[in-house]
Design a protein around this motif. Sequence first.
Motif, PDB file in Angstrom:
ATOM      1  N   MET A   1     -12.083 -10.635   3.604  1.00  0.00           N
ATOM      2  CA  MET A   1     -11.323  -9.493   4.054  1.00  0.00           C
ATOM      3  C   MET A   1     -11.327  -8.435   2.953  1.00  0.00           C
ATOM      4  N   PRO A   2     -11.905  -7.245   3.214  1.00  0.00           N
ATOM      5  CA  PRO A   2     -11.898  -6.179   2.220  1.00  0.00           C
ATOM      6  C   PRO A   2     -10.470  -5.699   1.948  1.00  0.00           C
ATOM      7  N   TYR A   3     -10.190  -5.455   0.683  1.00  0.00           N
ATOM      8  CA  TYR A   3      -8.861  -5.022   0.250  1.00  0.00           C
ATOM      9  C   TYR A   3      -9.017  -3.710  -0.504  1.00  0.00           C
ATOM     10  N   ILE A   4      -8.327  -2.677  -0.045  1.00  0.00           N
ATOM     11  CA  ILE A   4      -8.385  -1.360  -0.683  1.00  0.00           C
ATOM     12  C   ILE A   4      -6.989  -1.007  -1.174  1.00  0.00           C
ATOM     13  N   THR A   5      -6.885  -0.636  -2.449  1.00  0.00           N
ATOM     14  CA  THR A   5      -5.617  -0.212  -3.027  1.00  0.00           C
ATOM     15  C   THR A   5      -5.734   1.247  -3.440  1.00  0.00           C
ATOM     16  N   ILE A   6      -4.738   2.029  -3.081  1.00  0.00           N
ATOM     17  CA  ILE A   6      -4.683   3.441  -3.440  1.00  0.00           C
ATOM     18  C   ILE A   6      -3.446   3.649  -4.294  1.00  0.00           C
ATOM     19  N   GLU A   7      -3.619   4.271  -5.438  1.00  0.00           N
ATOM     20  CA  GLU A   7      -2.478   4.634  -6.276  1.00  0.00           C
ATOM     21  C   GLU A   7      -2.392   6.147  -6.286  1.00  0.00           C
ATOM     22  N   SER A   8      -1.190   6.663  -6.049  1.00  0.00           N
ATOM     23  CA  SER A   8      -1.017   8.115  -5.995  1.00  0.00           C
ATOM     24  C   SER A   8       0.415   8.484  -6.308  1.00  0.00           C
ATOM     25  N   GLY A   9       0.650   9.778  -6.318  1.00  0.00           N
ATOM     26  CA  GLY A   9       2.010  10.269  -6.417  1.00  0.00           C
ATOM     27  C   GLY A   9       2.695  10.105  -5.069  1.00  0.00           C
ATOM     28  N   SER A  10       3.839  10.706  -4.912  1.00  0.00           N
ATOM     29  CA  SER A  10       4.611  10.583  -3.676  1.00  0.00           C
ATOM     30  C   SER A  10       3.855  11.168  -2.491  1.00  0.00           C
ATOM     31  N   LEU A  11       3.900  10.462  -1.364  1.00  0.00           N
ATOM     32  CA  LEU A  11       3.256  10.899  -0.131  1.00  0.00           C
ATOM     33  C   LEU A  11       4.252  10.803   1.014  1.00  0.00           C
ATOM     34  N   THR A  12       4.056  11.638   2.022  1.00  0.00           N
ATOM     35  CA  THR A  12       4.885  11.535   3.220  1.00  0.00           C
ATOM     36  C   THR A  12       4.386  10.374   4.078  1.00  0.00           C
ATOM     37  N   LYS A  13       5.185   9.961   5.046  1.00  0.00           N
ATOM     38  CA  LYS A  13       4.754   8.900   5.966  1.00  0.00           C
ATOM     39  C   LYS A  13       3.491   9.319   6.709  1.00  0.00           C
ATOM     40  N   GLU A  14       3.422  10.582   7.095  1.00  0.00           N
ATOM     41  CA  GLU A  14       2.255  11.083   7.811  1.00  0.00           C
ATOM     42  C   GLU A  14       1.002  11.040   6.938  1.00  0.00           C
ATOM     43  N   GLN A  15       1.142  11.423   5.672  1.00  0.00           N
ATOM     44  CA  GLN A  15       0.005  11.381   4.757  1.00  0.00           C
ATOM     45  C   GLN A  15      -0.483   9.946   4.552  1.00  0.00           C
ATOM     46  N   LYS A  16       0.452   9.023   4.381  1.00  0.00           N
ATOM     47  CA  LYS A  16       0.075   7.617   4.196  1.00  0.00           C
ATOM     48  C   LYS A  16      -0.668   7.086   5.410  1.00  0.00           C
ATOM     49  N   SER A  17      -0.145   7.388   6.578  1.00  0.00           N
ATOM     50  CA  SER A  17      -0.761   6.907   7.812  1.00  0.00           C
ATOM     51  C   SER A  17      -2.183   7.437   7.959  1.00  0.00           C
ATOM     52  N   LYS A  18      -2.349   8.732   7.729  1.00  0.00           N
ATOM     53  CA  LYS A  18      -3.679   9.349   7.851  1.00  0.00           C
ATOM     54  C   LYS A  18      -4.636   8.815   6.792  1.00  0.00           C
ATOM     55  N   LEU A  19      -4.153   8.649   5.571  1.00  0.00           N
ATOM     56  CA  LEU A  19      -4.968   8.125   4.486  1.00  0.00           C
ATOM     57  C   LEU A  19      -5.462   6.718   4.803  1.00  0.00           C
ATOM     58  N   ILE A  20      -4.559   5.859   5.255  1.00  0.00           N
ATOM     59  CA  ILE A  20      -4.937   4.486   5.612  1.00  0.00           C
ATOM     60  C   ILE A  20      -5.952   4.483   6.750  1.00  0.00           C
ATOM     61  N   GLU A  21      -5.685   5.288   7.777  1.00  0.00           N
ATOM     62  CA  GLU A  21      -6.582   5.343   8.934  1.00  0.00           C
ATOM     63  C   GLU A  21      -7.977   5.821   8.553  1.00  0.00           C
ATOM     64  N   GLU A  22      -8.057   6.927   7.838  1.00  0.00           N
ATOM     65  CA  GLU A  22      -9.357   7.515   7.534  1.00  0.00           C
ATOM     66  C   GLU A  22     -10.137   6.729   6.494  1.00  0.00           C
TER      67      GLU A  22
END
Length: 71
Positions: A1-22
């Motif tokens: 199972m591929p595992y992707i970790t993203i580290e960033s500053g604060s994000l909105t729920k919408e940004q997180k959802s779009k980031l994960i999806e794309e």
Amino acid sequence: MPYITIESGSLTKEQKSKLIEEITQVASKITQIPSEFFFVTIKELPDENIGINGKTIDKTKQEYQQNQIKK
């Protein structure tokens, strides 16, 4: 199972959802692994805990916003 970790500053729920999806879509396309197998996490760090060019991100954002107002 591929595992992707993203580290960033604060994000909105919408940004997180779009980031994960794309990111999942792109990784699936490139690796030819079905998207159902991807596991994605986002680790948010406070802006004062991240630095670029000797300044914290919160300071950099503040300066950027001030410069945009002047334009």
